[in-house]
Every structure is written in structure tokens, then in C-alpha cells.
Design an enzyme around this catalytic site. Structure first.
Site, PDB file in Angstrom:
ATOM      1  N   CYS A 112     -12.628   9.099  -7.694  1.00 43.14           N
ATOM      2  CA  CYS A 112     -11.835   8.029  -7.070  1.00 43.14           C
ATOM      3  C   CYS A 112     -12.594   6.709  -7.149  1.00 43.14           C
ATOM      4  O   CYS A 112     -13.740   6.633  -6.725  1.00 43.14           O
ATOM      5  CB  CYS A 112     -11.544   8.400  -5.621  1.00 43.14           C
ATOM      6  SG  CYS A 112     -10.868   7.044  -4.659  1.00 43.14           S
ATOM      7  N   CYS A 161     -13.690   5.459  -3.459  1.00 43.60           N
ATOM      8  CA  CYS A 161     -14.633   6.172  -2.593  1.00 43.60           C
ATOM      9  C   CYS A 161     -16.010   5.481  -2.619  1.00 43.60           C
ATOM     10  O   CYS A 161     -16.392   4.861  -3.615  1.00 43.60           O
ATOM     11  CB  CYS A 161     -14.772   7.626  -3.034  1.00 43.60           C
ATOM     12  SG  CYS A 161     -13.478   8.712  -2.370  1.00 43.60           S
ATOM     13  N   HIS A 195     -11.602   9.721   1.814  1.00 40.21           N
ATOM     14  CA  HIS A 195     -10.566   9.745   0.793  1.00 40.21           C
ATOM     15  C   HIS A 195      -9.226  10.304   1.296  1.00 40.21           C
ATOM     16  O   HIS A 195      -8.161   9.887   0.855  1.00 40.21           O
ATOM     17  CB  HIS A 195     -11.080  10.596  -0.379  1.00 40.21           C
ATOM     18  CG  HIS A 195     -10.170  10.624  -1.566  1.00 40.21           C
ATOM     19  ND1 HIS A 195     -10.072   9.577  -2.447  1.00 40.21           N
ATOM     20  CD2 HIS A 195      -9.301  11.572  -2.015  1.00 40.21           C
ATOM     21  CE1 HIS A 195      -9.203   9.881  -3.395  1.00 40.21           C
ATOM     22  NE2 HIS A 195      -8.715  11.082  -3.157  1.00 40.21           N
ATOM     23  N   ASN A 202       1.153   0.026  -0.408  1.00 30.90           N
ATOM     24  CA  ASN A 202       2.047   0.957  -1.089  1.00 30.90           C
ATOM     25  C   ASN A 202       1.493   2.336  -0.835  1.00 30.90           C
ATOM     26  O   ASN A 202       0.336   2.592  -1.142  1.00 30.90           O
ATOM     27  CB  ASN A 202       2.021   0.753  -2.600  1.00 30.90           C
ATOM     28  CG  ASN A 202       2.825  -0.458  -3.008  1.00 30.90           C
ATOM     29  OD1 ASN A 202       3.795  -0.820  -2.351  1.00 30.90           O
ATOM     30  ND2 ASN A 202       2.411  -1.066  -4.095  1.00 30.90           N
ATOM     31  N   SER A 221      -1.150   4.707  -7.116  1.00 34.22           N
ATOM     32  CA  SER A 221      -1.753   5.676  -8.018  1.00 34.22           C
ATOM     33  C   SER A 221      -2.904   6.424  -7.351  1.00 34.22           C
ATOM     34  O   SER A 221      -3.349   7.450  -7.835  1.00 34.22           O
ATOM     35  CB  SER A 221      -2.268   4.956  -9.265  1.00 34.22           C
ATOM     36  OG  SER A 221      -3.026   3.832  -8.871  1.00 34.22           O
ATOM     37  N   HIS A 246      -6.377   7.406  -1.827  1.00 28.00           N
ATOM     38  CA  HIS A 246      -7.383   6.856  -0.897  1.00 28.00           C
ATOM     39  C   HIS A 246      -6.718   5.752  -0.056  1.00 28.00           C
ATOM     40  O   HIS A 246      -6.110   4.847  -0.605  1.00 28.00           O
ATOM     41  CB  HIS A 246      -8.563   6.285  -1.698  1.00 28.00           C
ATOM     42  CG  HIS A 246      -9.771   6.046  -0.857  1.00 28.00           C
ATOM     43  ND1 HIS A 246     -10.948   6.745  -1.037  1.00 28.00           N
ATOM     44  CD2 HIS A 246      -9.978   5.210   0.183  1.00 28.00           C
ATOM     45  CE1 HIS A 246     -11.823   6.326  -0.141  1.00 28.00           C
ATOM     46  NE2 HIS A 246     -11.262   5.402   0.608  1.00 28.00           N
ATOM     47  N   HIS A 261      -5.687   2.611   1.450  1.00 31.03           N
ATOM     48  CA  HIS A 261      -6.056   1.221   1.170  1.00 31.03           C
ATOM     49  C   HIS A 261      -4.815   0.338   1.170  1.00 31.03           C
ATOM     50  O   HIS A 261      -3.691   0.840   1.104  1.00 31.03           O
ATOM     51  CB  HIS A 261      -6.747   1.120  -0.197  1.00 31.03           C
ATOM     52  CG  HIS A 261      -5.839   1.371  -1.367  1.00 31.03           C
ATOM     53  ND1 HIS A 261      -5.414   2.639  -1.721  1.00 31.03           N
ATOM     54  CD2 HIS A 261      -5.265   0.527  -2.259  1.00 31.03           C
ATOM     55  CE1 HIS A 261      -4.629   2.566  -2.786  1.00 31.03           C
ATOM     56  NE2 HIS A 261      -4.515   1.284  -3.138  1.00 31.03           N
ATOM     57  N   GLN A 275      -3.498  -3.883  -0.150  1.00 29.28           N
ATOM     58  CA  GLN A 275      -3.853  -5.000  -1.011  1.00 29.28           C
ATOM     59  C   GLN A 275      -3.540  -6.312  -0.312  1.00 29.28           C
ATOM     60  O   GLN A 275      -2.678  -6.369   0.566  1.00 29.28           O
ATOM     61  CB  GLN A 275      -3.053  -4.932  -2.312  1.00 29.28           C
ATOM     62  CG  GLN A 275      -3.333  -3.683  -3.107  1.00 29.28           C
ATOM     63  CD  GLN A 275      -2.722  -3.796  -4.493  1.00 29.28           C
ATOM     64  OE1 GLN A 275      -3.025  -4.716  -5.238  1.00 29.28           O
ATOM     65  NE2 GLN A 275      -1.850  -2.869  -4.811  1.00 29.28           N
ATOM     66  N   GLU A 288      12.847 -16.183   4.308  1.00 21.40           N
ATOM     67  CA  GLU A 288      12.815 -15.997   5.760  1.00 21.40           C
ATOM     68  C   GLU A 288      12.454 -17.296   6.473  1.00 21.40           C
ATOM     69  O   GLU A 288      13.003 -17.613   7.525  1.00 21.40           O
ATOM     70  CB  GLU A 288      11.818 -14.893   6.126  1.00 21.40           C
ATOM     71  CG  GLU A 288      12.291 -13.534   5.644  1.00 21.40           C
ATOM     72  CD  GLU A 288      11.461 -12.389   6.202  1.00 21.40           C
ATOM     73  OE1 GLU A 288      10.534 -12.634   6.998  1.00 21.40           O
ATOM     74  OE2 GLU A 288      11.749 -11.237   5.831  1.00 21.40           O
ATOM     75  N   MET A 292      17.913   2.049  -5.989  1.00 22.35           N
ATOM     76  CA  MET A 292      18.620   0.765  -5.937  1.00 22.35           C
ATOM     77  C   MET A 292      19.113   0.475  -7.349  1.00 22.35           C
ATOM     78  O   MET A 292      18.452  -0.223  -8.114  1.00 22.35           O
ATOM     79  CB  MET A 292      17.664  -0.328  -5.485  1.00 22.35           C
ATOM     80  CG  MET A 292      17.249  -0.179  -4.043  1.00 22.35           C
ATOM     81  SD  MET A 292      18.519  -0.799  -2.914  1.00 22.35           S
ATOM     82  CE  MET A 292      17.469  -1.602  -1.739  1.00 22.35           C
TER      83      MET A 292
HETATM   84 ZN   LIG Z   1     -11.357   7.921  -2.587  1.00 27.48          ZN
HETATM   85 ZN   LIG Z   2       9.986 -10.596   7.071  1.00 27.41          ZN
END
Ligand SMILES: [Zn+2]
Ligand SMILES: [Zn+2]
Ligand SMILES: [Zn+2]
Length: 346
Positions: free
Chosen positions: A50, A53, A113, A153, A161, A164, A166, A168, A182, A313
Site C-alpha cells: 500500500c 501505509c 490500513h 471517495n 483504488s 487505506h 484517506h 483528498q 450553492e 445516472m
Molecule cells: Zn495502507
Molecule cells: Zn453543498
């Protein structure tokens, strides 16, 4: 007589100012609550392959330090780059492009992990919230950064993918489409009514209760009246505040708490690690006061009826507009029924 629980209708989203078609009659089949459990995929606490890690090699020559808490690094394949000069291209008012400086970072929630938000201790999760605040402040202090987008995600279905835990952070000079839409709605509401659209909305939902999943002293989770994704939720701060940095210490604990409860309910719904995309929307960092902004988080999970049946969708939604069968009221009831004690801990 028209029945809002049965008959097709459309609902207005005052944040995006778009409509969603709701077709509850299509869910006539009774809810089976069936759980299609794929073989539980057990992950090790440490995976030598990973790239997130501790101590492991990343792309190029980078190597992670032996970190013990949260760990933040600049994305090795960033979608945005810093030192970009300001250039604009325009031809005939139709071909328009401009440079976009920015920074992309990865935040590992934990060295472990196989942990998820639902599996983290309140103390660990509080450290994640503090990291979000630090990143929002330090990236936002850059005069080139006008907006900081924090997002996660989760699950292969959402394109993550790596299991682990996390998230972004993409920080850009411009305000991207979703928060820009908005912001225009929040501003227009404020001009017209003198109040905050999301404060008013949170009040309404807390009175009605039908779409409330849960609440604590400072936050309330609802399936929005205008939800598009089957189990979409909105986590709203009850106090009017524009950005995560305005949360006091107790409120940061409460944010950690409500996110943990929500992800636990999600996992329990079909007894699988529930995939989703989530992200915070908050005040831009363009050094303007922005009193119209109200801090919140969106969760967009793709699952519809089981661990393997997801909403797509496509078709009408691509060509015309979003549509859903399950009503937001029913989705909220199912999320309330899903225990906030994780199925793996029972
Ligand atoms: Zn990991
Ligand atoms: Zn919003
Ligand atoms: Zn507000």
C-alpha cells in the site's frame, strides 16, 4: 387525490436550483431488507504494497515516514499545480480557457490500513477533524487559493483504488461549479429573505423530523427533501457558521461523532463497507467575509437495494434530469432503523 407518497412528482433543490423527479409508485414491491453479503474482505492492519501505509514507498522516490497519527502529503500525481501564471484564452466568446493554480493533497486518517471512519476511536477521529481545520487554514492563507475542497471517495464503486482510510484536498484559485452554484443560491436567499437558507432548512427539518436521521447538540443529519442518490445525506451545523475553522473544540468532537454515527449506519444498512463520495462545502478562502455561507457535508452513496445493486445516472438522468424511486422520507426511516452500533462489533 394526489398522494405525495405514491404519485410521481418533482422536488426543487434550493441549493442547486434544479429539480429531481420522484417516482415512489415504482417501489411498490415491499422492502425485503435483503442483505447480499459478499464474502467479507478482510484487510490487514499493514499492507506492504500500500502506498499510503507508514514507511512504504510511493511514486518516484518518495517514501512515507513512520507516521503514527494523521499524515498529509502533496499528491504525487496532482490535478492542479502551484506556480502557474495567470493566462486566459478566448476565441469568439465560445472557446474559453484559463490557467488554474492549485494544490492537491492526500490525508491519511490513520496509519492502520484496515480502519474506516466508523471504526476509529473518537480521539482518532478528532485528530482527523483537526487536520481538516489545519489544511483549510494553511491552504486558504495562500493568496492564490480561493477555495479548499475536502472530499473522500470510499469503495471501489466510487473509484477509490486504495482501501487505506484517506481523503483528498484539492485547493484552487477559482470557486468550482458545485460550491459556486450553492453560493449563488445562498446569496440570493439572503438578499431576498435576510436569513440563511440552510439555517432555515435545518429548522424546518428538525420540526418535521420525517427526514432527520439523527442529531447531536451541534449537528443534524438529514436525507434532504430534494435528495438524488437513494441514501444521500446532508450533515448540517445547527449554528450558523461558514467554515470548519469556526468550530470550537466541543463542536469538533461533535462533528467527529456524527460522521462516525452516519458511516456506521451506512455500513449497517446492507452490512457491507458502504461506498460513498463525501465532501464539505464551506466559505471560499478568497479573503471576502461571505456571511451567506453555512458549513455542511454532503454524502452521495451509490447503493440502492443491496450491496451489489447500485443506482446509475444514465439515460433520462444524463439527457434530462435526475430521478429517484425511493422517497427521501423512506430512505431516512431506513437509516434511522440501521443501528449506530457497527455490525462487525455486534
Ligand atoms: Zn495502507
Ligand atoms: Zn453543498
Ligand atoms: Zn446558516
Amino acid at each position: 387525490m394526489f398522494d405525495w407518497n405514491q404519485d410521481p412528482h418533482r422536488r426543487f433543490n434550493p441549493l442547486s436550483r434544479e429539480w429531481v423527479l420522484v417516482s415512489p409508485h415504482r417501489t411498490q414491491r415491499p422492502w425485503q431488507g435483503q442483505v447480499e453479503k459478499p464474502a467479507p474482505e478482510t484487510q490487514p492492519a499493514y499492507d506492504p504494497n500500500c502506498y499510503l501505509c507508514p514507511g512504504n514507498a510511493r511514486a518516484g522516490s518518495a517514501r512515507n515516514p513512520p507516521y503514527t497519527g494523521t499524515f498529509v502529503f502533496d499528491n504525487d500525481f496532482p490535478a492542479l499545480k502551484g506556480d502557474t501564471t495567470h493566462e486566459r484564452f478566448e476565441q469568439s466568446g465560445l472557446l474559453i480557457a484559463e490557467t488554474e493554480p492549485g494544490v492537491c493533497r492526500v490525508v491519511c486518517f490513520s496509519p492502520q490500513h484496515n480502519l474506516t471512519i466508523a471504526g476509529m476511536t473518537p480521539g482518532d477521529l478528532r485528530r482527523v477533524v483537526d487536520t481538516w481545520v489545519d489544511q483549510y487554514q494553511s491552504l486558504g492563507a495562500d493568496p492564490n487559493i480561493g477555495y479548499v475542497q475536502i472530499f473522500e471517495n470510499r469503495g471501489a464503486m466510487m473509484g477509490a483504488s486504495n482501501p487505506h482510510p484517506h481523503c483528498q484536498i484539492w485547493a484552487s484559485r477559482s470557486l468550482p461549479n458545485e460550491p459556486a452554484r450553492e453560493q449563488a443560491s445562498l446569496l440570493a436567499w439572503r438578499d431576498q429573505h435576510g436569513t440563511c437558507l440552510l439555517c432555515e432548512y435545518a429548522k424546518l427539518e428538525r420540526i418535521g423530523e420525517k427526514r432527520v436521521v439523527e442529531e447531536n447538540e451541534h449537528f443534524v443529519t438529514v436525507v434532504p427533501f430534494w435528495a438524488v442518490w437513494p441514501f444521500e445525506t446532508l450533515v448540517l451545523s445547527k449554528r450558523h457558521l461558514g467554515a470548519i475553522e469556526e468550530l470550537n473544540s466541543a463542536e469538533r468532537d461533535l462533528l467527529a461523532g456524527i460522521l462516525r454515527q452516519l458511516t456506521t449506519r451506512y455500513d449497517n444498512l446492507f452490512e457491507v463497507p458502504f461506498p460513498y463520495s463525501m465532501g464539505f462545502h464551506q466559505r471560499p478562502t478568497d479573503k471576502q467575509p461571505h456571511p451567506e455561507w453555512h458549513f455542511h457535508a454532503h454524502y452521495y452513496p451509490p447503493l440502492l437495494r443491496s450491496a451489489t445493486v447500485q443506482k446509475f445516472m444514465v439515460g433520462y438522468e444524463m439527457m434530462a434530469g435526475p430521478q429517484r424511486d425511493l422517497t427521501p422520507e423512506t430512505a431516512a426511516a431506513r437509516l434511522r432503523q440501521a443501528s449506530d452500533i457497527h455490525y462487525l462489533d455486534r
